[in-house]
Design a protein around this motif. Structure first.
Motif, PDB file in Angstrom:
ATOM      1  N   PRO A   1       0.829  -1.209   0.000  1.00 43.03           N
ATOM      2  CA  PRO A   1       0.000   0.000   0.000  1.00 43.03           C
ATOM      3  C   PRO A   1       0.864   1.259   0.000  1.00 43.03           C
ATOM      4  O   PRO A   1       1.758   1.407   0.824  1.00 43.03           O
ATOM      5  N   LEU A   2       0.592   2.146  -0.935  1.00 42.94           N
ATOM      6  CA  LEU A   2       1.436   3.335  -1.075  1.00 42.94           C
ATOM      7  C   LEU A   2       1.063   4.434  -0.090  1.00 42.94           C
ATOM      8  O   LEU A   2       1.935   5.103   0.451  1.00 42.94           O
ATOM      9  N   GLY A   3      -0.252   4.636   0.125  1.00 45.04           N
ATOM     10  CA  GLY A   3      -0.677   5.664   1.069  1.00 45.04           C
ATOM     11  C   GLY A   3      -0.038   7.007   0.742  1.00 45.04           C
ATOM     12  O   GLY A   3      -0.066   7.468  -0.394  1.00 45.04           O
ATOM     13  N   ASP A   4       0.566   7.635   1.765  1.00 43.30           N
ATOM     14  CA  ASP A   4       1.226   8.926   1.550  1.00 43.30           C
ATOM     15  C   ASP A   4       2.720   8.760   1.291  1.00 43.30           C
ATOM     16  O   ASP A   4       3.485   9.713   1.395  1.00 43.30           O
ATOM     17  N   LEU A   5       3.132   7.550   0.942  1.00 39.31           N
ATOM     18  CA  LEU A   5       4.542   7.290   0.646  1.00 39.31           C
ATOM     19  C   LEU A   5       4.962   8.036  -0.615  1.00 39.31           C
ATOM     20  O   LEU A   5       4.257   8.038  -1.621  1.00 39.31           O
ATOM     21  N   HIS A   6       6.128   8.676  -0.544  1.00 40.56           N
ATOM     22  CA  HIS A   6       6.659   9.396  -1.703  1.00 40.56           C
ATOM     23  C   HIS A   6       7.455   8.421  -2.563  1.00 40.56           C
ATOM     24  O   HIS A   6       8.525   7.958  -2.168  1.00 40.56           O
ATOM     25  N   VAL A   7       6.927   8.093  -3.763  1.00 42.67           N
ATOM     26  CA  VAL A   7       7.553   7.120  -4.659  1.00 42.67           C
ATOM     27  C   VAL A   7       7.915   7.805  -5.969  1.00 42.67           C
ATOM     28  O   VAL A   7       7.128   8.585  -6.528  1.00 42.67           O
ATOM     29  N   ARG A   8       9.108   7.509  -6.455  1.00 39.28           N
ATOM     30  CA  ARG A   8       9.513   7.951  -7.789  1.00 39.28           C
ATOM     31  C   ARG A   8       9.959   6.741  -8.589  1.00 39.28           C
ATOM     32  O   ARG A   8      10.721   5.909  -8.106  1.00 39.28           O
ATOM     33  N   LEU A   9       9.483   6.636  -9.810  1.00 36.94           N
ATOM     34  CA  LEU A   9       9.859   5.537 -10.693  1.00 36.94           C
ATOM     35  C   LEU A   9      10.924   6.030 -11.658  1.00 36.94           C
ATOM     36  O   LEU A   9      10.729   7.006 -12.389  1.00 36.94           O
ATOM     37  N   LEU A  10      12.079   5.371 -11.626  1.00 41.97           N
ATOM     38  CA  LEU A  10      13.191   5.731 -12.495  1.00 41.97           C
ATOM     39  C   LEU A  10      13.368   4.650 -13.561  1.00 41.97           C
ATOM     40  O   LEU A  10      13.325   3.459 -13.255  1.00 41.97           O
ATOM     41  N   LEU A  11      13.545   5.072 -14.788  1.00 44.18           N
ATOM     42  CA  LEU A  11      13.712   4.148 -15.896  1.00 44.18           C
ATOM     43  C   LEU A  11      15.066   4.357 -16.544  1.00 44.18           C
ATOM     44  O   LEU A  11      15.484   5.496 -16.778  1.00 44.18           O
ATOM     45  N   ALA A  12      15.745   3.279 -16.843  1.00 45.63           N
ATOM     46  CA  ALA A  12      17.061   3.366 -17.489  1.00 45.63           C
ATOM     47  C   ALA A  12      17.243   2.131 -18.352  1.00 45.63           C
ATOM     48  O   ALA A  12      16.471   1.168 -18.260  1.00 45.63           O
ATOM     49  N   HIS A  13      18.251   2.149 -19.204  1.00 41.34           N
ATOM     50  CA  HIS A  13      18.566   0.944 -19.970  1.00 41.34           C
ATOM     51  C   HIS A  13      20.071   0.840 -20.118  1.00 41.34           C
ATOM     52  O   HIS A  13      20.784   1.833 -20.157  1.00 41.34           O
ATOM     53  N   GLY A  14      20.540  -0.394 -20.159  1.00 39.44           N
ATOM     54  CA  GLY A  14      21.981  -0.642 -20.227  1.00 39.44           C
ATOM     55  C   GLY A  14      22.353  -1.748 -19.268  1.00 39.44           C
ATOM     56  O   GLY A  14      21.528  -2.594 -18.907  1.00 39.44           O
ATOM     57  N   ASN A  15      23.600  -1.747 -18.815  1.00 38.42           N
ATOM     58  CA  ASN A  15      24.065  -2.727 -17.843  1.00 38.42           C
ATOM     59  C   ASN A  15      23.394  -2.476 -16.500  1.00 38.42           C
ATOM     60  O   ASN A  15      23.455  -1.370 -15.961  1.00 38.42           O
ATOM     61  N   THR A  16      22.749  -3.501 -15.967  1.00 43.49           N
ATOM     62  CA  THR A  16      21.923  -3.326 -14.766  1.00 43.49           C
ATOM     63  C   THR A  16      22.724  -2.798 -13.580  1.00 43.49           C
ATOM     64  O   THR A  16      22.360  -1.793 -12.962  1.00 43.49           O
ATOM     65  N   ALA A  17      23.820  -3.454 -13.241  1.00 42.77           N
ATOM     66  CA  ALA A  17      24.611  -3.034 -12.085  1.00 42.77           C
ATOM     67  C   ALA A  17      25.177  -1.633 -12.274  1.00 42.77           C
ATOM     68  O   ALA A  17      25.156  -0.810 -11.353  1.00 42.77           O
ATOM     69  N   ALA A  18      25.678  -1.354 -13.477  1.00 44.12           N
ATOM     70  CA  ALA A  18      26.263  -0.038 -13.744  1.00 44.12           C
ATOM     71  C   ALA A  18      25.221   1.067 -13.597  1.00 44.12           C
ATOM     72  O   ALA A  18      25.516   2.141 -13.053  1.00 44.12           O
ATOM     73  N   GLU A  19      23.992   0.816 -14.054  1.00 46.55           N
ATOM     74  CA  GLU A  19      22.944   1.822 -13.949  1.00 46.55           C
ATOM     75  C   GLU A  19      22.492   2.007 -12.501  1.00 46.55           C
ATOM     76  O   GLU A  19      22.214   3.120 -12.065  1.00 46.55           O
ATOM     77  N   ILE A  20      22.418   0.914 -11.760  1.00 51.77           N
ATOM     78  CA  ILE A  20      22.056   1.029 -10.351  1.00 51.77           C
ATOM     79  C   ILE A  20      23.082   1.874  -9.607  1.00 51.77           C
ATOM     80  O   ILE A  20      22.741   2.777  -8.847  1.00 51.77           O
ATOM     81  N   LEU A  21      24.353   1.602  -9.838  1.00 52.45           N
ATOM     82  CA  LEU A  21      25.418   2.339  -9.160  1.00 52.45           C
ATOM     83  C   LEU A  21      25.435   3.802  -9.594  1.00 52.45           C
ATOM     84  O   LEU A  21      25.618   4.704  -8.774  1.00 52.45           O
ATOM     85  N   ARG A  22      25.236   4.038 -10.887  1.00 52.22           N
ATOM     86  CA  ARG A  22      25.256   5.411 -11.400  1.00 52.22           C
ATOM     87  C   ARG A  22      24.116   6.228 -10.793  1.00 52.22           C
ATOM     88  O   ARG A  22      24.320   7.354 -10.309  1.00 52.22           O
ATOM     89  N   LEU A  23      22.906   5.670 -10.817  1.00 49.52           N
ATOM     90  CA  LEU A  23      21.763   6.412 -10.306  1.00 49.52           C
ATOM     91  C   LEU A  23      21.778   6.502  -8.780  1.00 49.52           C
ATOM     92  O   LEU A  23      21.276   7.460  -8.211  1.00 49.52           O
ATOM     93  N   SER A  24      22.360   5.507  -8.133  1.00 43.87           N
ATOM     94  CA  SER A  24      22.492   5.585  -6.682  1.00 43.87           C
ATOM     95  C   SER A  24      23.329   6.793  -6.285  1.00 43.87           C
ATOM     96  O   SER A  24      22.983   7.531  -5.358  1.00 43.87           O
ATOM     97  N   GLU A  25      24.420   6.989  -6.997  1.00 45.07           N
ATOM     98  CA  GLU A  25      25.270   8.150  -6.699  1.00 45.07           C
ATOM     99  C   GLU A  25      24.588   9.448  -7.107  1.00 45.07           C
ATOM    100  O   GLU A  25      24.625  10.439  -6.374  1.00 45.07           O
ATOM    101  N   LYS A  26      23.944   9.444  -8.272  1.00 51.79           N
ATOM    102  CA  LYS A  26      23.293  10.660  -8.771  1.00 51.79           C
ATOM    103  C   LYS A  26      22.153  11.103  -7.859  1.00 51.79           C
ATOM    104  O   LYS A  26      21.948  12.303  -7.625  1.00 51.79           O
ATOM    105  N   GLN A  27      21.410  10.143  -7.314  1.00 52.47           N
ATOM    106  CA  GLN A  27      20.255  10.454  -6.478  1.00 52.47           C
ATOM    107  C   GLN A  27      20.594  10.548  -4.986  1.00 52.47           C
ATOM    108  O   GLN A  27      19.701  10.638  -4.151  1.00 52.47           O
ATOM    109  N   SER A  28      21.888  10.504  -4.669  1.00 55.93           N
ATOM    110  CA  SER A  28      22.336  10.576  -3.268  1.00 55.93           C
ATOM    111  C   SER A  28      21.640   9.535  -2.405  1.00 55.93           C
ATOM    112  O   SER A  28      21.129   9.828  -1.313  1.00 55.93           O
ATOM    113  N   THR A  29      21.619   8.305  -2.906  1.00 51.58           N
ATOM    114  CA  THR A  29      20.937   7.213  -2.212  1.00 51.58           C
ATOM    115  C   THR A  29      21.637   6.880  -0.902  1.00 51.58           C
ATOM    116  O   THR A  29      22.857   6.791  -0.835  1.00 51.58           O
ATOM    117  N   ASP A  30      20.842   6.662   0.141  1.00 55.62           N
ATOM    118  CA  ASP A  30      21.379   6.295   1.450  1.00 55.62           C
ATOM    119  C   ASP A  30      21.353   4.785   1.670  1.00 55.62           C
ATOM    120  O   ASP A  30      22.128   4.263   2.480  1.00 55.62           O
TER     121      ASP A  30
END
Length: 272
Positions: free
Chosen positions: A209-238
């Motif tokens: 259940p989403l409720g008042d949860l703030h969700v953003r859907l990010l879409l990318a294509h390419g190497n899965t691990a490389a994109e996860i790492l790239r967007l993790s750094e770009k989005q300041s993931t904790d």
């Protein structure tokens, strides 16, 4: 009911203290007590354990410490079986070098633990940690959805933003029954991405259940691990939350291995 717990194994090295700031915040969010576990060749008095950490020893004062004798991985798993923690938070390894994936103890705990395991890079040190952005990669399969619920609940209780990332790879469409397949025209998002995104959000809402949860859907294509790492750094993931089917042998778990080796933030692994 017994008090919820978070288990933090420490091996006596200063590198292992990197797990404590993460465990402390997760404990506050989950309203769980943090219990430290030290396993050694002989029973170690609390003051002797403190002396090993030098000036950093003060961080131990806020937590319960359990000292055991034996093989570290065996004792950690036994303790987890006894106290049934919400999560185990531990350092990936006790070395100072970058690029090492997991130490022997962390590997064994990851393989056999029945609860989620948060693996913390030792190079982050004992600096304070916060939880503002949680990244959950999703390949469209029902199995991967196992990571969505705990990540969403953690984000909601911690008032963090939940980032759900789908890395499209038309060459390797998921074969699992019930999977949400990748649009054919990943380089022309105006054709199929809106409908795909709408269907994905519907499935996400049915999984948790989403409720008042703030969700953003990010879409990318390419190497899965490389994109996860790239967007993790770009989005300041904790925190990165990954679903794992429990199979480690090559060529399986390639993305998980790459993330554990290179991620700059803690990684929570949830068994499907």
């Amino acid at each position: 009911m017994s008090e919820p717990l978070i288990l933090v194994p420490l091996n006596g090295s200063k590198q292992a203290l990197a797990a404590l700031p993460v465990a402390k915040v997760l404990g506050e969010i989950e309203r769980a007590a943090v219990q430290i576990l030290h396993v050694g060749e002989h029973e170690l008095p609390r003051e002797e354990l403190r002396s090993r950490f030098g000036r950093e020893a003060a961080v131990l004062d806020d937590f319960t410490i359990d000292v055991r004798v034996g093989t570290p991985a065996v004792e950690i798993l036994q303790a987890a079986g006894e106290i049934k923690p919400r999560v185990i938070v531990m350092c990936k390894h006790s070395g100072a070098e970058r690029g090492k994936m997991l130490g022997r103890t962390a590997m064994k705990v990851l393989h056999d633990a029945l609860c989620p395991v948060v693996l913390v890079p030792p190079e982050r040190g004992a600096t304070p940690w916060h939880l503002h952005h949680i990244l959950v990669p999703h390949d469209g399969t029902p199995s991967t959805s196992a990571a969505l619920q705990p990540a969403a609940e953690l984000a909601k209780r911690g008032r963090a933003e939940l980032l759900v990332l789908h890395v499209a790879d038309t060459r390797a469409a998921p074969a699992e029954l019930g999977s949400l397949t990748t649009p054919r025209y990943v380089d022309q998002p105006q054709h199929e991405w809106p409908a795909w995104s709408s269907e994905f959000i519907k499935r996400l809402a049915s999984a948790c259940p989403l409720g008042d949860l703030h969700v953003r859907l990010l879409l990318a294509h390419g190497n899965t691990a490389a994109e996860i790492l790239r967007l993790s750094e770009k989005q300041s993931t904790d925190l990165i939350v990954l679903a794992w089917r429990g199979i480690w042998e090559a060529p399986r778990a390639a993305t998980l291995k790459d993330i554990l080796r290179e991620a700059l933030c803690p990684v929570m692994v949830v068994r499907t």
